[in-house]
Structures are given as structure tokens and as C-alpha cells.
Scaffold this motif. Structure first.
Motif, PDB file in Angstrom:
ATOM      1  N   GLY A 193       0.837  -1.182   0.000  1.00 56.09           N
ATOM      2  CA  GLY A 193       0.000   0.000   0.000  1.00 56.09           C
ATOM      3  C   GLY A 193       0.877   1.238   0.000  1.00 56.09           C
ATOM      4  N   THR A 194       0.274   2.384  -0.031  1.00 55.61           N
ATOM      5  CA  THR A 194       1.028   3.641  -0.020  1.00 55.61           C
ATOM      6  C   THR A 194       0.377   4.617   0.957  1.00 55.61           C
ATOM      7  N   ILE A 195       1.161   5.581   1.375  1.00 53.78           N
ATOM      8  CA  ILE A 195       0.637   6.682   2.176  1.00 53.78           C
ATOM      9  C   ILE A 195       1.114   7.983   1.563  1.00 53.78           C
ATOM     10  N   GLU A 196       0.316   8.999   1.713  1.00 53.82           N
ATOM     11  CA  GLU A 196       0.657  10.325   1.198  1.00 53.82           C
ATOM     12  C   GLU A 196       0.923  11.235   2.381  1.00 53.82           C
ATOM     13  N   LEU A 197       2.127  11.827   2.427  1.00 52.53           N
ATOM     14  CA  LEU A 197       2.497  12.702   3.527  1.00 52.53           C
ATOM     15  C   LEU A 197       2.927  14.062   2.988  1.00 52.53           C
ATOM     16  N   PRO A 198       2.589  15.119   3.696  1.00 51.66           N
ATOM     17  CA  PRO A 198       3.002  16.454   3.250  1.00 51.66           C
ATOM     18  C   PRO A 198       4.518  16.539   3.070  1.00 51.66           C
ATOM     19  N   LEU A 199       4.927  17.112   1.964  1.00 50.86           N
ATOM     20  CA  LEU A 199       6.330  17.341   1.617  1.00 50.86           C
ATOM     21  C   LEU A 199       7.083  16.068   1.251  1.00 50.86           C
ATOM     22  N   ARG A 200       6.579  14.922   1.678  1.00 46.69           N
ATOM     23  CA  ARG A 200       7.276  13.654   1.419  1.00 46.69           C
ATOM     24  C   ARG A 200       6.719  12.923   0.212  1.00 46.69           C
ATOM     25  N   GLY A 201       5.507  13.226  -0.140  1.00 45.39           N
ATOM     26  CA  GLY A 201       4.898  12.621  -1.309  1.00 45.39           C
ATOM     27  C   GLY A 201       4.288  11.268  -1.004  1.00 45.39           C
ATOM     28  N   ARG A 202       4.125  10.484  -2.053  1.00 44.84           N
ATOM     29  CA  ARG A 202       3.504   9.160  -1.949  1.00 44.84           C
ATOM     30  C   ARG A 202       4.579   8.132  -1.602  1.00 44.84           C
ATOM     31  N   LEU A 203       4.402   7.483  -0.484  1.00 49.84           N
ATOM     32  CA  LEU A 203       5.437   6.584   0.027  1.00 49.84           C
ATOM     33  C   LEU A 203       4.946   5.142   0.022  1.00 49.84           C
ATOM     34  N   PRO A 204       5.773   4.207  -0.483  1.00 48.71           N
ATOM     35  CA  PRO A 204       5.364   2.802  -0.513  1.00 48.71           C
ATOM     36  C   PRO A 204       5.604   2.127   0.831  1.00 48.71           C
ATOM     37  N   LEU A 205       4.717   1.213   1.182  1.00 47.44           N
ATOM     38  CA  LEU A 205       4.863   0.399   2.385  1.00 47.44           C
ATOM     39  C   LEU A 205       5.077  -1.051   1.963  1.00 47.44           C
ATOM     40  N   LYS A 206       6.153  -1.645   2.483  1.00 47.12           N
ATOM     41  CA  LYS A 206       6.530  -3.001   2.093  1.00 47.12           C
ATOM     42  C   LYS A 206       6.622  -3.883   3.335  1.00 47.12           C
ATOM     43  N   PRO A 207       6.788  -5.187   3.154  1.00 43.76           N
ATOM     44  CA  PRO A 207       6.889  -6.076   4.320  1.00 43.76           C
ATOM     45  C   PRO A 207       8.082  -5.775   5.220  1.00 43.76           C
ATOM     46  N   ALA A 208       9.155  -5.245   4.660  1.00 40.84           N
ATOM     47  CA  ALA A 208      10.343  -4.925   5.457  1.00 40.84           C
ATOM     48  C   ALA A 208      10.355  -3.439   5.801  1.00 40.84           C
ATOM     49  N   PRO A 209      10.812  -3.073   7.009  1.00 44.42           N
ATOM     50  CA  PRO A 209      10.844  -1.658   7.386  1.00 44.42           C
ATOM     51  C   PRO A 209      11.872  -0.877   6.579  1.00 44.42           C
ATOM     52  N   SER A 210      11.560   0.390   6.349  1.00 40.02           N
ATOM     53  CA  SER A 210      12.461   1.251   5.587  1.00 40.02           C
ATOM     54  C   SER A 210      12.459   2.628   6.218  1.00 40.02           C
ATOM     55  N   GLY A 211      13.653   3.196   6.438  1.00 37.31           N
ATOM     56  CA  GLY A 211      13.769   4.510   7.045  1.00 37.31           C
ATOM     57  C   GLY A 211      13.034   5.572   6.247  1.00 37.31           C
ATOM     58  N   GLY A 212      12.028   6.175   6.856  1.00 40.04           N
ATOM     59  CA  GLY A 212      11.255   7.193   6.166  1.00 40.04           C
ATOM     60  C   GLY A 212      10.481   6.670   4.984  1.00 40.04           C
ATOM     61  N   ALA A 213      10.316   5.348   4.888  1.00 38.38           N
ATOM     62  CA  ALA A 213       9.661   4.709   3.731  1.00 38.38           C
ATOM     63  C   ALA A 213      10.305   5.163   2.417  1.00 38.38           C
ATOM     64  N   ARG A 214      11.630   5.365   2.448  1.00 42.41           N
ATOM     65  CA  ARG A 214      12.319   5.838   1.241  1.00 42.41           C
ATOM     66  C   ARG A 214      12.611   4.707   0.255  1.00 42.41           C
ATOM     67  N   ASN A 215      12.439   3.451   0.687  1.00 40.92           N
ATOM     68  CA  ASN A 215      12.510   2.306  -0.217  1.00 40.92           C
ATOM     69  C   ASN A 215      13.778   2.304  -1.069  1.00 40.92           C
ATOM     70  N   PRO A 216      14.949   2.193  -0.457  1.00 38.99           N
ATOM     71  CA  PRO A 216      16.187   2.314  -1.234  1.00 38.99           C
ATOM     72  C   PRO A 216      16.524   1.110  -2.105  1.00 38.99           C
ATOM     73  N   PHE A 217      15.821  -0.013  -1.930  1.00 39.14           N
ATOM     74  CA  PHE A 217      16.225  -1.221  -2.660  1.00 39.14           C
ATOM     75  C   PHE A 217      15.205  -1.670  -3.687  1.00 39.14           C
ATOM     76  N   GLU A 218      15.742  -2.173  -4.802  1.00 34.51           N
ATOM     77  CA  GLU A 218      14.970  -2.940  -5.768  1.00 34.51           C
ATOM     78  C   GLU A 218      15.599  -4.329  -5.847  1.00 34.51           C
ATOM     79  N   ILE A 219      14.772  -5.317  -6.146  1.00 35.06           N
ATOM     80  CA  ILE A 219      15.258  -6.697  -6.235  1.00 35.06           C
ATOM     81  C   ILE A 219      15.457  -7.058  -7.698  1.00 35.06           C
ATOM     82  N   TYR A 220      16.685  -7.448  -8.033  1.00 37.90           N
ATOM     83  CA  TYR A 220      17.001  -7.945  -9.374  1.00 37.90           C
ATOM     84  C   TYR A 220      17.139  -9.464  -9.297  1.00 37.90           C
ATOM     85  N   LEU A 221      16.670 -10.127 -10.304  1.00 44.89           N
ATOM     86  CA  LEU A 221      16.665 -11.588 -10.344  1.00 44.89           C
ATOM     87  C   LEU A 221      17.564 -12.076 -11.468  1.00 44.89           C
ATOM     88  N   ASP A 222      18.519 -12.926 -11.120  1.00 46.87           N
ATOM     89  CA  ASP A 222      19.312 -13.629 -12.135  1.00 46.87           C
ATOM     90  C   ASP A 222      18.807 -15.063 -12.158  1.00 46.87           C
TER      91      ASP A 222
END
Length: 369
Positions: A193-222
Motif C-alpha cells: 500500500g502507499t501513504i501520502e504525507l506532506p512534503l514527502r509525497g507518496r510513500l510505498p509500504l513493504k513487508p520490510a521496514p524502511s527509514g522514512g519509507a524511502r525504499n532504497p532497494f529494488e530486487i534484481y533476479l538472475d
């Protein structure tokens, strides 16, 4: 006319009575002549070569052209339009945490990895120097043993958590069901899901915690042996629970990507966690953010490993990446996008040799309340 500039990523250390300059972006180093420091400091912006020669002469250089040639060869000066200048420009434009984090990040990439014989030799010598310290703390006097965790509604979750092991006995020729792979990917990177916060914009929520919901990782599959997938590299899309194909090729043996570790070769697939540095850097400018991002890789990986454990898959992680080889395979540049962690998945080889596991003796030690 060629223009020159001092490389942005230079730091100095004292080596005995000599000054050593490190360019941490390309991991080079050289002993610096005392007369080079002042002109290097002055050449912070693009400067015509003839003007650079005059700067060196003004600071006492007897052969300014030769000094400039030497400094260019070792990467202390970059020539406009060169590959080194291009990487330097990307660093200048995108790296926001300064030289402290930069020195650690770029200066610790692609370190050499020891093979088994070299490791055994090192450990033997190390043991002669001093014994290994204890790797866990023993109970002290008066310690109280807590009741075993047993939440009725969460029994299956706890069983999975307690069952997780690094299982490197991957089945040669084994395959991975696409549905199982999807479950593992969702556990690590699904957008719930996502949340919308003032000044921060639309932030994704994932199963793993993320500082400020900044979501720094993407998963690449080989993928090498995944049901319904051609061998190749894919990027997981957590928002739509999808795979975007990037390349279709078998690629090198996995051991050539993860520090020569041959146990990884039978993997049906390896997931690589790739950091997108600009995402956390936009909000968090302190260099310590770099360490927080690395911690998030552990959160994501643990979720994937627990899903794999529940599915009965062989699974193990490795941070011993040969970064340039991995990033070349994934098609990321290593500066704005960097591979941080690898998660190997596959079938369990029942004839393999997993490590023996000894459960703690719950009858000994502290008293029970």
C-alpha cells in the motif's frame, strides 16, 4: 584544447614520512610529491592544459608537463571527455554524503577473496597469534530463563523463524517453481500500500521496514532454472507484482559473481538487492544514512529467507560480491545503483552435507521463573 581538473574523490593519508593520495572512486593510490599538493588544490575546476602547466610552474615544478602527465596517469587529474572524467562527473552530480561515506563505499568494493586453502592458512596463523574471542555471552549469576515463546496464533510463524538455516546444499540441475519464486519476491519487496504525507509525497509500504519509507532497494533476479522463465536478468516490480525482463542470457557461473563461492553454482536463481542511493539521500543527507541503507538489506533478505524456509527451499545469503561483475550482469552503474547483497535460492540436495545443528540444552543454566 584539452581541459583538466583534479579528481573529486581524492583523500590523503600519511605513509611513514610520505604522503599517499587515494582516489577512492577508482581504488588507486600513489605517493605524492610535496610540490604537487598546491597545484592539485588549485585545479578544482576545468582548466585548459596550458594554464594548468603554468599553475604547476608557479608552484615550483621543474617539468610541469611531465608532472601533469604522471598525475593524469594515476587518476589524480582527469581529462575532460575521458572515462574517468565521466565517472567523476556522475559522482559529483549524484553522491550526496561526502567523502567519508564515499571512501567507505567505493574503497571497500571488489576486495580480493581468499580460496579455501588461503583461508585455512590465515586462520591457522591467526590462532597462533591469539585465540578467537567468545562469540556469544554466557549466562551470569542469577540469570532468569524466560518461558519459551509460544503464541498460539503465531505458532507457524515461530516454527518457520526457528527453522531457518543457511542451506547451501543446492541440488545440481534443480529447478524453482515460478509461484515459489513469486512468494519469495513478494515477501521481500511487495508494495502492500502507499501513504501520502506532506512534503514527502507518496510513500510505498513493504513487508520490510524502511527509514522514512524511502525504499532504497529494488530486487534484481538472475534466473537460471526457473519454471516458465528464460534464463536472464529481471527486475521485480513490487507495485504490480511483476517481472520486467532486462537481458536473456545464461551468464557466468554464480561463483564468478559471489566471491568464488562454488556452493552458489547450482542455484536456480539468485536475487540481488540493488540500492538506489538517490531515494534515501533526498531526505537523509547525513553520511550515517549509508549504514542505515545496508541494514535495510538485512531486513529484506530475512523476509525472503523465511519465505524460502516455509516453502522448503535451499537458501543462503552472501555479501561477498564481485561488484563490477555483478553490476555488469545486472546492467547497473555501481555509482547511482549498487549491488549490495545476494540471496541464492534453489532445490535442496538431500545427498548434500548440511552443517550439523545442536540445539541448546534447556535443562542447564538459569532458573525458570
Amino acid at each position: 584544447m584539452t581541459r583538466l581538473r583534479r579528481a573529486t574523490t581524492l583523500v590523503a593519508s600519511i605513509d611513514g614520512s610520505r604522503l599517499r593520495i587515494h582516489n577512492f572512486l577508482d581504488q588507486s593510490a600513489f605517493l605524492c610529491a610535496p610540490g604537487w599538493l598546491a597545484p592539485l588544490a588549485e585545479l578544482s575546476e576545468w582548466t585548459e592544459r596550458e594554464e594548468a602547466i603554468e599553475i604547476f610552474r608557479r608552484h615550483g615544478s621543474e617539468d610541469a608537463a611531465s608532472d601533469i602527465e604522471q598525475l593524469t596517469a594515476v587518476g589524480a587529474l582527469v581529462a575532460e571527455g575521458s572515462e574517468g572524467a565521466g565517472r567523476d562527473e556522475v559522482y559529483r552530480a549524484t553522491w550526496e554524503w561526502g567523502p567519508i561515506a564515499g571512501l567507505y563505499h567505493f574503497g571497500t568494493r571488489d576486495i580480493p577473496f581468499a580460496d579455501e586453502a588461503e583461508e585455512a592458512e590465515f586462520l591457522a596463523a591467526r590462532g597462533e597469534q591469539r585465540p578467537s574471542p567468545a562469540l556469544w555471552a554466557e549466562d551470569g549469576k542469577g540469570a532468569i530463563r524466560l518461558a519459551a515463546p509460544a503464541l498460539a496464533d503465531e505458532a507457524d510463524l515461530l516454527e518457520t523463524i526457528f527453522s531457518r538455516r543457511s542451506l547451501r546444499n543446492l541440488l545440481p540441475g534443480g529447478h524453482l517453481a515460478l509461484a515459489d519464486l513469486g512468494t519469495c519476491l513478494a515477501a521481500g519487496g511487495r508494495v502492500l500500500g502507499t501513504i501520502e504525507l506532506p512534503l514527502r509525497g507518496r510513500l510505498p509500504l513493504k513487508p520490510a521496514p524502511s527509514g522514512g519509507a524511502r525504499n532504497p532497494f529494488e530486487i534484481y533476479l538472475d534466473a537460471r532454472a526457473v519454471e516458465w522463465l528464460e534464463p536472464g536478468v529481471y527486475r521485480y516490480g513490487g507495485q504490480t507484482h511483476s517481472l520486467t525482463p532486462l537481458t536473456h542470457s545464461d551468464g557466468p557461473p554464480f561463483s564468478e559473481l559471489v566471491g568464488g563461492q562454488e556452493w552458489a553454482n547450482p542455484s536456480a536463481a539468485v536475487l540481488f538487492l540493488v540500492a538506489y542511493w538517490e531515494r534515501p539521500a533526498w531526505k537523509y543527507v547525513a553520511p550515517s544514512t549509508y549504514g542505515s541503507v545496508l541494514i535495510e538489506a538485512g531486513h529484506i533478505a530475512q523476509n525472503v529467507l523465511l519465505a524460502a524456509t516455509a516453502l522448503g527451499l535451499a537458501n543462503a545469503v552472501s555479501a561477498a560480491l564481485l561488484h563490477h561483475a555483478v553490476e555488469r550482469r545486472l546492467g547497473v552503474d555501481g555509482i547511482e545503483r549498487s549491488a549490495i547483497y545476494a540471496i541464492a535460492l534453489g532445490e535442496i540436495d538431500p545427498a548434500g552435507d548440511p552443517l550439523a545443528f545442536v540445539a541448546p540444552d534447556e535443562s542447564a543454566g538459569a532458573s525458570r521463573p
